[in-house]
Design a protein around this motif. Sequence first.
Motif, short mmCIF file in Angstrom:
data_model
loop_
_atom_site.label_atom_id
_atom_site.label_comp_id
_atom_site.label_asym_id
_atom_site.label_seq_id
_atom_site.Cartn_x
_atom_site.Cartn_y
_atom_site.Cartn_z
N PHE A 64 16.53 -13.97 -131.74
CA PHE A 64 15.98 -13.36 -130.54
C PHE A 64 15.95 -11.83 -130.67
O PHE A 64 14.94 -11.20 -130.39
N ASN A 65 17.04 -11.25 -131.13
CA ASN A 65 17.09 -9.79 -131.28
C ASN A 65 16.07 -9.29 -132.29
O ASN A 65 15.44 -8.25 -132.07
N THR A 66 15.86 -10.02 -133.37
CA THR A 66 14.83 -9.66 -134.35
C THR A 66 13.44 -9.75 -133.73
O THR A 66 12.59 -8.88 -133.94
N LEU A 67 13.20 -10.81 -132.96
CA LEU A 67 11.90 -10.98 -132.30
C LEU A 67 11.64 -9.86 -131.29
O LEU A 67 10.53 -9.35 -131.20
N VAL A 68 12.66 -9.47 -130.54
CA VAL A 68 12.51 -8.37 -129.57
C VAL A 68 12.14 -7.09 -130.30
O VAL A 68 11.21 -6.37 -129.89
N LYS A 69 12.83 -6.80 -131.38
CA LYS A 69 12.55 -5.58 -132.14
C LYS A 69 11.11 -5.59 -132.67
O LYS A 69 10.39 -4.60 -132.56
N THR A 70 10.70 -6.72 -133.21
CA THR A 70 9.34 -6.84 -133.76
C THR A 70 8.29 -6.71 -132.65
O THR A 70 7.30 -5.99 -132.81
N ALA A 71 8.50 -7.38 -131.53
CA ALA A 71 7.54 -7.32 -130.42
C ALA A 71 7.46 -5.90 -129.87
O ALA A 71 6.38 -5.40 -129.56
N TYR A 72 8.59 -5.22 -129.74
CA TYR A 72 8.61 -3.84 -129.26
C TYR A 72 7.81 -2.94 -130.20
O TYR A 72 7.04 -2.09 -129.75
N GLU A 73 7.98 -3.14 -131.52
CA GLU A 73 7.24 -2.33 -132.49
C GLU A 73 5.74 -2.58 -132.40
O GLU A 73 4.94 -1.65 -132.53
N VAL A 74 5.35 -3.83 -132.17
CA VAL A 74 3.93 -4.16 -132.01
C VAL A 74 3.36 -3.44 -130.79
O VAL A 74 2.30 -2.82 -130.85
N LEU A 75 4.07 -3.49 -129.66
CA LEU A 75 3.62 -2.80 -128.45
C LEU A 75 3.53 -1.30 -128.68
O LEU A 75 2.57 -0.65 -128.24
N ARG A 76 4.50 -0.74 -129.36
CA ARG A 76 4.52 0.70 -129.64
C ARG A 76 3.31 1.10 -130.49
O ARG A 76 2.67 2.12 -130.23
N ARG A 77 2.99 0.30 -131.50
CA ARG A 77 1.81 0.60 -132.34
C ARG A 77 0.53 0.53 -131.52
O ARG A 77 -0.35 1.37 -131.68
N HIS A 78 0.43 -0.45 -130.63
CA HIS A 78 -0.75 -0.54 -129.76
C HIS A 78 -0.87 0.70 -128.89
O HIS A 78 -1.96 1.24 -128.71
#
Length: 164
Positions: free
Chosen positions: A74-88
Amino acid sequence: MNDEAPDHHDDDAPVQEARVWQDNGWTARVIKNEDDEGWAVAMYKDGEAEPALVGPWTMGRDKKNPKPLDVNAFNTLVKTAYEVLRRHEQQLHARLHKSTVVSGPDGELKVTLDIVPDEDNPYALLTAIDEMGEQVAQVRVDAGFKLSPASALAWVENDFRAPR
């Protein structure tokens, strides 16, 4: 003795189940992958209808059911999703905000173009800022205005009149 679940539960308590994990403003849902036989995981930021991230999810040992979510995944998924949003967000910002520097009669000027993506009437603001950070001029231009060193210099040399 009553075997039924209690009528009350804490709405703020994080959900931590095999296929749904919710904590810190995020929800991970393991879902059937419609494209093939496997599983996927969708990451939702609280308050958003669309997932920020959807990706493949690992099969469990039985090769039929998904591997259960856990705190590390879950923590890895949160980090990845946050990075995707930040790039957008960074891509959107780069598309809507451009700048260049040109030499004016009184020194260098930073010329910025800020697009306002209004659904009915999109437009942009062309702004000149001097070396002290003071706004020298600002005009409203078409949202399709192309900012380049040449167009910025032409605007400056035309006494900051709105480009046609």
